[in-house]
Structures are given as structure tokens and as C-alpha cells.
Design a protein around this motif. Structure first.
Motif, PDB file in Angstrom:
ATOM      1  N   THR A 277       0.809  -1.222   0.000  1.00 49.80           N
ATOM      2  CA  THR A 277       0.000   0.000   0.000  1.00 49.80           C
ATOM      3  C   THR A 277       0.838   1.266   0.000  1.00 49.80           C
ATOM      4  OG1 THR A 277      -0.179  -0.128   2.412  1.00 49.80           O
ATOM      5  CG2 THR A 277      -1.971  -1.117   1.120  1.00 49.80           C
ATOM      6  N   LEU A 281      -3.001   4.105  -4.459  1.00 50.79           N
ATOM      7  CA  LEU A 281      -4.107   3.306  -5.001  1.00 50.79           C
ATOM      8  C   LEU A 281      -4.350   3.607  -6.472  1.00 50.79           C
ATOM      9  CD1 LEU A 281      -6.453   1.326  -4.613  1.00 50.79           C
ATOM     10  CD2 LEU A 281      -7.839   3.265  -3.812  1.00 50.79           C
ATOM     11  N   ASP A 323      -2.057  -5.678  -6.621  1.00 52.85           N
ATOM     12  CA  ASP A 323      -2.720  -5.654  -5.314  1.00 52.85           C
ATOM     13  C   ASP A 323      -3.677  -6.852  -5.246  1.00 52.85           C
ATOM     14  OD1 ASP A 323      -4.480  -5.187  -3.186  1.00 52.85           O
ATOM     15  OD2 ASP A 323      -4.475  -3.023  -3.463  1.00 52.85           O
TER      16      ASP A 323
END
Length: 352
Positions: A277, A281, A323
Motif C-alpha cells: 500500500t 491506489l 494488489d
């Protein structure tokens, strides 16, 4: 500038508020020839009328009323986002300078003392309606110009994104498709509409840095050697440099996407080797959208992968390249993704 309402056929609505019926009759008699008039005998009713549709265009408000005086009515009107824009003129027997100051401090646009002068009332009402119309007109112009600037900025970003893709043997359709894919995935990830809009418009800039890569490297048909691969990787930083630092949220996200969309979840990406992370994003989403479209699109130098093979690769690379939480969300978007693929189909054909 407002035309006389009686001639324009579009009369403004004036709300007269006074606890004395005779005072309402006097003001209504002055106004009804040129305006639609509504009346309220107390503050609570005045607030109800002001908040209902169609709203009054202006309010003539008495100060001294039982239960709720005019000052409190004005305070509540100005505190309410739905009514704060309605001009309020106090009409009152209170003539002290301090009373006038209080009225203006609460947001009133004017202060008329009783007994009223008919020509003065008519002149003040006409004046403040004209000012209100002018303010609305200026507000509309500002909104129009702001939208034009926003649209121009987006169009420039789209065209720059397409320029980079054309240089890289891609097509402008690629940036359209992957931008939609990015938007779908952002929505599936629970981001709000404004954020999804930003990503949709920023995504076309992901490879803008390829403009700075020499053609002999960018267009080389064979495998890149170590030095050439090092040169190719520079396009992420070049993209960030081209977009630059800017206060615009759209350009900030475009820069973020450009520099980080080749980072990988396990830290094996470039240019900074970010992990998990720590990768924004926006870039994690664009990475998925970009790779999937590249795999499933036909190019002069390759055939399109079948959808299931591309999905298999995404699943294999979950937790490595991509991800792991975004991959199943992307797969769930496939029905919408297929619609975009059909709408923006490639016209080229692969060669043997």
C-alpha cells in the motif's frame, strides 16, 4: 438587467412578513401590480414559505413580531444553505442606528422604516431584484468559464496521453479503454464519484513519459538489453517531470499515476521499488487496467490474448505484481469491461 416584471411576463415573487394584517395589506397593495405576493403573519410561517418551492425572490421582513422576531427569522434564513441567497429587506418602526446595524450584520440587504414611503419601497425592491439577477448572471458566467477551463484541461491531458500511445505503436483507443477499466475498478473499490472522475481523466497520462524515450529503444522489435531496459524505465520519471508539480487535483493524480504505475506489490517494480500500500491506489488500479488491456488487445506485432488467459495471469500475479484485493474486484467488473472493449475495438490485424 431585469426587465419590468409586469412586461416581461415572468413576475418575481415577494414574501411579505408582518404580524399585523393591515401592514401586509399596505405592502401587498403596492407590489401586486408588478410582482407575485405571498404573505406570512409570523416567523415560523415565513421560514416554511421560504423553504418551499418555488422560493420567493425577495423577502420584506418586519422586525417586531411575537414568538420569533425578524432578526431571528433572518438569522435562520442566512444559516440555511437553501435560503441564504434570498435577499431580505427589513421593514420596521425600529429606527435606531444600532437596530439597522444589527439587521445588516445578520445579512439583510436593506432597511426601510415605517411608515413606509411607497415610491421608496418600489424603488428598493426593484433595485435589489436587479442586483440579485446580476449576481446570478455573474455566478453563471463564472461556472461556465470554470467548466470550460476544466474541459480544456481534460482535453489536453487526453491528447497528450494519445500522443504517447501513438509513439509506442499503441492506439488512442488503448487509453480510452484502460481509463474506463480504471474507473470501473475504482468504483468497485468503493471510491467516491469525484475520485473516480479524477482517476478516469488522469489515467490517459500514465505513459506520457515515453515521449522522452529514444525511438531506437522504444520501437526496438526485439528484446531490450540491460542498458536499453534501464533507459526504458526512465519513462516513469519522465512522465512525472512532464506533468510537474501543480495544485490541480487532476494533475496531481496524473503525476502520481505516471510515476508509480510500474511499481509492483512485491517491491520488484520501478522506479522506486515501492511495496504494497505504499504504492498509491491510483497507480495500483491503473497497473491492472493497463496490463489487462495490453494483453487482450491485438497489435501488429501480436495477437490478443483470450480473456481467460489474461484473467489467469492477473490471478497468478495477485500479491506479486498486483494488489491482491484489487484483482477479484477487477474480475467482477468484466461484464462492463467487455462492453467497453466492444465499443472501442481495434481495427488492426496481427501479422504472422
Amino acid at each position: 438587467m431585469r426587465q419590468p416584471d409586469a412586461l416581461a411576463g415572468n413576475k418575481a415573487t415577494i414574501l411579505v412578513v408582518d404580524d399585523t394584517a393591515e401592514n401586509i395589506d399596505v405592502l401587498s397593495g403596492l407590489l401586486r401590480h408588478d410582482y407575485k405576493v405571498k404573505a406570512a403573519l409570523n416567523g415560523a410561517l415565513a421560514l416554511k414559505i421560504a423553504r418551499s418551492l418555488p422560493q420567493p425572490d425577495l423577502i420584506l421582513l418586519d422586525v417586531m413580531m411575537p414568538d420569533m422576531d425578524g432578526y431571528e427569522v433572518c438569522r435562520q434564513l442566512k444559516a440555511d444553505a437553501d435560503t441564504h441567497h434570498i435577499p431580505v429587506i427589513f421593514v420596521t418602526a425600529k429606527t435606531e442606528e444600532a437596530d439597522e446595524a444589527q439587521g445588516f450584520a445578520l445579512g439583510a440587504v436593506d432597511y426601510i422604516t415605517k411608515p413606509v414611503s411607497p415610491p421608496l419601497v418600489l424603488a428598493r425592491v426593484k433595485c435589489h431584484l436587479a442586483l440579485r439577477d446580476q449576481a446570478k448572471h455573474l455566478e453563471n458566467l463564472v461556472q461556465q468559464r470554470t467548466q470550460e477551463l476544466h474541459d480544456s484541461r481534460i482535453e489536453i491531458i487526453r491528447r497528450l496521453g494519445r500522443a504517447a500511445e501513438y509513439k509506442d505503436n499503441e492506439t488512442g483507443l488503448h487509453v480510452i479503454r484502460m481509463s474506463w477499466f480504471s474507473r470501473f475498478l475504482a468504483e468497485a473499490a468503493g471510491k467516491d464519484e469525484a475520485w473516480c472522475d479524477l482517476l478516469y481523466h488522469a489515467a490517459p497520462m500514465h505513459d506520457i513519459g515515453k515521449i522522452g524515450i529514444p525511438d531506437q529503444v522504444l520501437l526496438k522489435p526485439g528484446k531490450l538489453d540491460a542498458n536499453e531496459w534501464h533507459i526504458m524505465q526512465r519513462h516513469a520519471q519522465y512522465g512525472a517531470d512532464i506533468i510537474g508539480e501543480h495544485s490541480s487535483p487532476l494533475l496531481q493524480m496524473a503525476r502520481e499515476v505516471a510515476i508509480f504505475h510500474h511499481e509492483k506489490w512485491d517491491g520488484s517494480g520501478y522506479p522506486q521499488g515501492l511495496t504494497g500500500t505504499a504504492i498509491p491506489l491510483s497507480a495500483r488500479i491503473v497497473a491492472l487496467a493497463d496490463v489487462f488491456d495490453a494483453l487482450t488487445s491485438e497489435r501488429p506485432y501480436k495477437k490478443a490474448w483470450p480473456e481467460q488467459e489474461a484473467v489467469n495471469l492477473l490471478q497468478e500475479q495477485a500479491g506479486r505484481h498486483f494488489d491482491p484485493e484489487l484483482v477479484p474486484l477487477f474480475i467482477a467488473c468484466l461484464p462492463r469491461i467487455r462492453q467497453i472493449q466492444q465499443q472501442y475495438q481495434e481495427q488492426c490485424h496481427s501479422t504472422d
